[in-house]
Each structure stands twice: as structure tokens, then as C-alpha cells.
Design a protein around this motif. Structure first.
Motif, PDB file in Angstrom:
ATOM      1  N   ASN A   1      -7.506   3.313   1.226  1.00  0.00           N
ATOM      2  CA  ASN A   1      -7.207   2.409   1.491  1.00  0.00           C
ATOM      3  C   ASN A   1      -6.051   1.094   0.568  1.00  0.00           C
ATOM      4  OD1 ASN A   1      -6.155  -0.218   2.752  1.00  0.00           O
ATOM      5  ND2 ASN A   1      -7.858  -0.649   3.886  1.00  0.00           N
ATOM      6  N   ALA A   2      -5.038   2.147  -0.025  1.00  0.00           N
ATOM      7  CA  ALA A   2      -4.571   1.534  -0.993  1.00  0.00           C
ATOM      8  C   ALA A   2      -3.694   0.547  -1.151  1.00  0.00           C
ATOM      9  CB  ALA A   2      -3.198   2.500  -0.584  1.00  0.00           C
ATOM     10  N   LYS A   3      -3.552  -1.032  -0.219  1.00  0.00           N
ATOM     11  CA  LYS A   3      -3.341  -1.880   0.061  1.00  0.00           C
ATOM     12  C   LYS A   3      -4.406  -2.749  -0.208  1.00  0.00           C
ATOM     13  CE  LYS A   3      -1.138  -4.981   3.359  1.00  0.00           C
ATOM     14  NZ  LYS A   3      -0.716  -5.356   4.796  1.00  0.00           N
ATOM     15  N   LYS A   4      -5.822  -2.061   0.846  1.00  0.00           N
ATOM     16  CA  LYS A   4      -6.570  -3.258  -0.299  1.00  0.00           C
ATOM     17  C   LYS A   4      -7.118  -2.787  -0.716  1.00  0.00           C
ATOM     18  CE  LYS A   4      -7.655  -4.538   4.907  1.00  0.00           C
ATOM     19  NZ  LYS A   4      -9.012  -4.463   6.218  1.00  0.00           N
ATOM     20  N   LEU A   5      -7.397  -1.992  -1.322  1.00  0.00           N
ATOM     21  CA  LEU A   5      -7.347  -1.137  -2.101  1.00  0.00           C
ATOM     22  C   LEU A   5      -6.861  -1.957  -4.241  1.00  0.00           C
ATOM     23  CD1 LEU A   5      -8.765   2.728  -2.408  1.00  0.00           C
ATOM     24  CD2 LEU A   5      -9.978   0.543  -2.582  1.00  0.00           C
ATOM     25  N   ASN A   6      -5.929  -1.863  -3.750  1.00  0.00           N
ATOM     26  CA  ASN A   6      -4.618  -2.797  -4.706  1.00  0.00           C
ATOM     27  C   ASN A   6      -5.079  -3.880  -5.015  1.00  0.00           C
ATOM     28  OD1 ASN A   6      -2.342  -3.198  -6.388  1.00  0.00           O
ATOM     29  ND2 ASN A   6      -2.154  -4.987  -4.964  1.00  0.00           N
TER      30      ASN A   6
ATOM     31  N   GLY B   1       0.707  -1.191  -0.014  1.00  0.00           N
ATOM     32  CA  GLY B   1      -0.204   0.459   0.041  1.00  0.00           C
ATOM     33  C   GLY B   1       0.723   1.706  -0.183  1.00  0.00           C
ATOM     34  N   LYS B   2       1.562   0.995  -0.292  1.00  0.00           N
ATOM     35  CA  LYS B   2       3.313   2.442  -0.110  1.00  0.00           C
ATOM     36  C   LYS B   2       3.225   3.034  -2.191  1.00  0.00           C
ATOM     37  CE  LYS B   2       4.685   1.560   3.799  1.00  0.00           C
ATOM     38  NZ  LYS B   2       4.598   2.379   4.979  1.00  0.00           N
ATOM     39  N   CYS B   3       2.194   2.675  -2.892  1.00  0.00           N
ATOM     40  CA  CYS B   3       2.028   3.331  -4.219  1.00  0.00           C
ATOM     41  C   CYS B   3       1.220   4.090  -3.578  1.00  0.00           C
ATOM     42  CB  CYS B   3       2.134   2.404  -4.947  1.00  0.00           C
ATOM     43  SG  CYS B   3       4.354   1.947  -5.325  1.00  0.00           S
ATOM     44  N   PRO B   4       0.877   5.428  -4.660  1.00  0.00           N
ATOM     45  CA  PRO B   4      -0.162   6.262  -4.634  1.00  0.00           C
ATOM     46  C   PRO B   4      -1.198   5.526  -6.184  1.00  0.00           C
ATOM     47  CG  PRO B   4       2.097   7.768  -5.138  1.00  0.00           C
ATOM     48  CD  PRO B   4       2.607   6.267  -5.106  1.00  0.00           C
ATOM     49  N   LEU B   5      -2.235   5.833  -5.900  1.00  0.00           N
ATOM     50  CA  LEU B   5      -3.011   5.674  -6.680  1.00  0.00           C
ATOM     51  C   LEU B   5      -2.971   6.329  -7.735  1.00  0.00           C
ATOM     52  CD1 LEU B   5      -6.591   5.210  -5.029  1.00  0.00           C
ATOM     53  CD2 LEU B   5      -4.361   3.512  -5.180  1.00  0.00           C
TER      54      LEU B   5
END
Length: 500
Positions: free
Chosen positions: A436-441, A325-329
Motif C-alpha cells: 500500500n505505497a500511498k499509506k506506507l509512504n 502511491g505511484k512510486c516504487p518502494l
């Protein structure tokens, strides 16, 4: 939030769209019985028999707010525009009666000079902490020097961005602040001011033990690269001083403020509400993150060259960074998240950003999802020309428009995101969405196997606790600038007491 997506949103799914998607759950788990509230009140009353404690307004309000907030997070639909519980809280950063007043300049331990570092909001954090350090040292603070040599190459001084007279006046009860070291003092000094750099997130004891003796001996001392050089874990009075600096003393100059408000008024004339996104998809951000966005060898080479500007960055796995989850969407992913949360395609969108990596081609999918798409350049036209050579002044204009928005969407955990999230909590918990970048990914990776209704429901689920509610989920190592809890108080309802 039950409205079907339009063609732009449906087209994201190659395996079929929203019309044939699974329906919402037939039944939801019933919320806990309101008997909980009565039981809690009874327990407090019972305890008062033995302790003599009378249930105060604040006791009852805390029970009520925690219960309601829990129900909101777990059972109620999300109101995407505002929290129904925000009115229960307010910003409170006043000085306590026993907080030491400013030491007069002629009685202080010396002159503290500060050289900040980074972009506008990184420097803002440094300025805030500089005032607190000056208080700890009983020092006279010289108006901080802004960074002219970082990646942003902006030669603006403090007075070009902030109202320096207001800054000095507002904080006069807390810290003595001067624009420069008096000439006669400089002439009387045997040596130039001592220069040193404090370790990151130093405790007050470091400044007392290591900095104060030098300051008193040399009469003037400069702390360099001053960003995040003070711990986030301070006592309440010092945290409230941080809030007085950040949320009250740091006012933008009249020209910057006027331009920012002009853009806000233009947006309000088009619609009563708008969403602001700090897109943070500039080449330097992507290079720093070590992430990869499918641009092939060309992207790897371009971002790799930019990454060489930082000597100390470690080698990173783009796949691992995204899974963590460390990358911008991407702009497209931000748009899909917002549509899944329930924002319609006629929503007014303000995008705060510098140069977008990939330009218009990268932005086009977001524009298709939200045609009412505006930037400061589009809204201001030629009026923006005086600000164009100064990246920090442009960032200040974006800050104002984002701060005034009904909904603010962050896209990374950078300095502007932290400062604005904290400010919006302090100013009444205005809706702030942290992806929630980790779960959205995971959801974006499986998007072709999901219908729109299923995707939308899952996005709403993973975003609970990250929507700017008073009980938002906090990171394991939260930052005071993002969660200024010492400066947020609970409003008291009408008098409630328990008699026994």
C-alpha cells in the motif's frame, strides 16, 4: 509476529528502537457473534417458502466465505505465509458446452498476424488477447511475432521462449493457429497483408465492425503494437478463454523451464519456504515513474536523460507522485515492510530484478535486513551464461522462481506484477503482497517518531486487504489479468439443504 526486531531493523529509527515502544492494544473489539451465520441461513430458508429455492452448497459456501473472510481481514492476525481460506477456491476455465469451436483454417475469415510490444509480460498479455481476437473474428491466428525493437532489445522469437507446439495443440479446440501463412496463400495474394493498430482496450464490436471487413477482403491482416488492445470487460466465456491461454497454453520452453526449476530446487534445499520480490528498481522504471529518491542533482540528471526516451511522458511532480502511491518502494523500504509484517531476518529472499539503480549500495540495507538474499545470477552461476544475452529469457526464469515462491511481493503495478498476481490467484490464492505505497509512504515519513512495535502494527493495518486473500481490495479500475474472477470458482462443501 510479536518477535522483537533485530539490530538491523532497529537501526532504521534514529529516535530510539523497539524495546521501549508502546505495547500492543490491551483489548480488541470482539468479532460479531456467530449468530450471524444462523440468521443468514434462516433468512434463506424463509425465502425458500415463497420462491421454492433450496439453499445450495454454493449459496451456503458464499455466505460462509464472505463472513469468514470479513472476520479474517478485520479481526484475525495475518498468516504471512498463506491464506487459510485459499483452499475454498480453485481455478476454473473450461469451455462451456455452447462455446463455439475453432473454425478450420480453410474455412476461416483469413490469417491474423500479431506484432506484440514491450517486455516479456506485456507481450504475454498481447498474446493472450490475440487468441481471443482471433476467435471473435473466426480467423486463423499466425503465431505472434515478439517485439525485437523496444527498450529491451531482445531478438528472441516466440519459439525461443514458449513451447509453440504445445501452444497450438492446447488451443486447437478454440482457435486454429499456424506457425506461418502457407506459401501458396502468400503467392496467391495480390498485396501484402494490411497493417493497422487497434485503439487501446477496444471492445469486440470494434474488431467485428472495423477489422473483420478488411481481413475478409485482404485474406491477411497484421495488428501492430498489440498490447492492451482488447477490453478487460468481456463476457465470461471469452474471459475463460483468456485464462486457458495465459495459465495453460503459454508454457516456457524446456530449457527455460529446467533452469527455473533448478533455481527453485536450490532454494528449497536451503529452506522449505521462500519469499520472492519483484523489486522493479531499475533505472528505466524509476525514470518512467517520474519519482525522486534523494540522490541529488546526479540522480535527477541521470533519470532525466533516460526519461527522454519516451516522447509522450508528461511533466510530473516527484512529491505528488509519491504522495499518490505511484512510486516504487526503495529496496530498504520493501525490507522494512516485510520485517514489520513478521518475516524474520533468517527468511530466504529471492530478488527478481535487472540492473538496480545505485547498485550494491542501494541493495545493502535490504541485505542487512535479510542476509539470506539470492538472485538468479548468484544461484545459477555460469549455468546462466546461455541466457544472458536475452532479457526476455532471463525474465522468464525470474517468472518461474517467483511463481513457485510461497510468498510473492510486488513493488509496482507493472505487467509482471499483474500477470503473476492473477496467476497465483488462479492457482490457489498463493500469498501475494501488494504494498500500500500511498499509506506506507506516510509511515516512512514519520518513522523517526514511531517505535518499532507501533510502526509494525501500523504496517500490518495498512496492508490488510493487500495480502493475496480471496477478498483482496481491488483498485477502482481493476485489470482482468490481475483479478481473473471469471476463472475462479468456489469449492462446494458437503451437501447442505434447508427443508421447510
Amino acid at each position: 509476529m510479536g518477535r522483537k526486531p533485530d539490530a538491523a531493523a532497529k537501526s532504521y529509527y534514529s529516535g530510539g528502537g523497539g524495546a521501549g515502544a508502546s505495547s500492543p492494544r490491551a483489548a480488541r473489539k470482539a468479532p460479531p457473534s456467530p449468530v450471524f451465520l444462523g440468521t443468514a441461513l434462516f433468512v434463506l430458508g424463509f425465502v425458500s417458502l415463497f420462491t421454492g429455492h433450496v439453499v445450495t452448497d454454493a449459496d451456503w459456501a458464499r455466505i460462509r466465505s464472505r463472513w469468514r473472510s470479513k472476520q479474517h481481514r478485520n479481526y484475525e492476525p495475518i498468516d504471512i505465509w498463506e491464506s487459510k481460506y485459499s483452499s475454498m477456491y480453485y481455478g476454473c476455465s473450461g469451455r462451456s458446452a455452447d462455446f463455439r469451436s475453432a473454425v478450420p483454417e480453410n474455412s476461416s475469415t483469413g490469417y491474423l498476424l500479431i506484432a506484440t510490444s514491450g517486455g516479456l509480460n506485456q507481450q504475454r498479455i498481447g498474446i493472450t488477447d490475440a487468441v481471443v481476437v482471433a476467435w471473435i473474428l473466426n480467423a486463423t491466428l499466425v503465431v505472434p511475432e515478439l517485439d525485437h525493437h523496444s527498450f529491451w532489445k531482445d531478438d528472441s522469437d516466440f519459439s525461443d521462449i514458449f513451447d509453440v507446439d504445445w501452444f497450438i495443440s492446447y488451443l486447437s479446440k478454440d482457435v486454429s493457429i499456424v506457425k506461418r501463412i502457407p506459401y501458396e496463400v502468400m503467392m496467391s495474394m495480390d498485396k501484402l497483408p494490411w497493417t493497422m493498430r487497434a485503439p487501446r482496450k477496444s471492445m469486440p464490436e470494434f474488431y467485428i465492425d472495423e477489422v473483420l471487413p478488411i481481413l475478409m477482403r485482404r485474406r491477411a491482416l497484421q495488428l501492430t503494437k498489440f498490447d492492451y488492445r482488447l477490453s478487460s470487460d468481456l463476457d465470461e466465456d471469452l474471459q475463460k478463454l483468456r485464462c486457458r491461454v495465459n495459465f495453460h497454453a503459454l508454457k516456457f520452453t524446456s530449457s527455460i523451464h529446467a533452469m527455473g526449476q533448478k533455481l527453485v530446487q536450490k532454494l528449497r534445499l536451503m529452506n522449505t519456504r521462500y519469499v520472492a520480490i519483484h523489486l522493479r528498481f531499475e533505472p528505466d522504471m524509476l525514470a518512467f515513474s517520474g519519482c525522486y529518491y534523494g540522490g541529488g542533482e546526479k540522480e535527477r540528471k541521470e533519470l532525466g536523460e533516460i526519461r527522454k526516451r519516451w516522447d509522450t511522458l508528461p511533466e510530473l511532480s516527484a512529491e505528488e507522485e509519491r504522495s499518490r502511491g505511484k512510486c516504487p518502494l526503495t529496496p530498504h523500504e520493501v525490507g522494512l515492510m516485510l520485517r514489520a509484517l513478521g518475516f524474520d531476518n533468517d527468511t530466504l529472499l529471492y530478488v527478481a530484478s535487472g540492473e538496480i539503480y545505485g547498485g550494491d549500495e542501494t541493495l545493502q540495507p535490504l541485505r542487512e535486513l535479510f542476509p539470506n538474499f539470492y538472485t538468479k545470477e548468484k544461484l545459477a552461476g555460469d549455468d546462466l551464461n546461455p541466457f544472458l544475452p536475452f532479457s526476455s529469457r532471463l525474465a522468464a526464469i525470474d517468472f518461474i522462481v517467483c511463481d513457485e515462491s510461497d510468498v510473492f511481493v510486488t513493488n509496482n503495478n507493472g505487467n509482471m506484477a499483474k500477470v503473476l498476481a492473477g496467476r497465483r490467484r488462479y492457482m490457489g490464492h498463493k500469498r501475494t503482497i501488494r504494498p500500500n505505497a500511498k499509506k506506507l509512504n506516510v509511515l516512512f515519513q514519520t518513522r523517526n517518531q514511531l517505535g518499532w512495535d507501533t510502526f509494525s502494527r501500523k504496517v500490518q493495518k495498512v496492508q490488510r486487504g493487500l495480502m493475496g486473500e480471496p477478498d483482496d481490495i481491488r483498485p477502482k479500475q481493476d485489470d482482468f489479468h490481475e483479478f481473473p474472477s471469471s476463472c475462479i470458482c468456489l469449492r462446494k462443501p458437503r451437501n447442505i439443504s434447508v427443508t421447510t
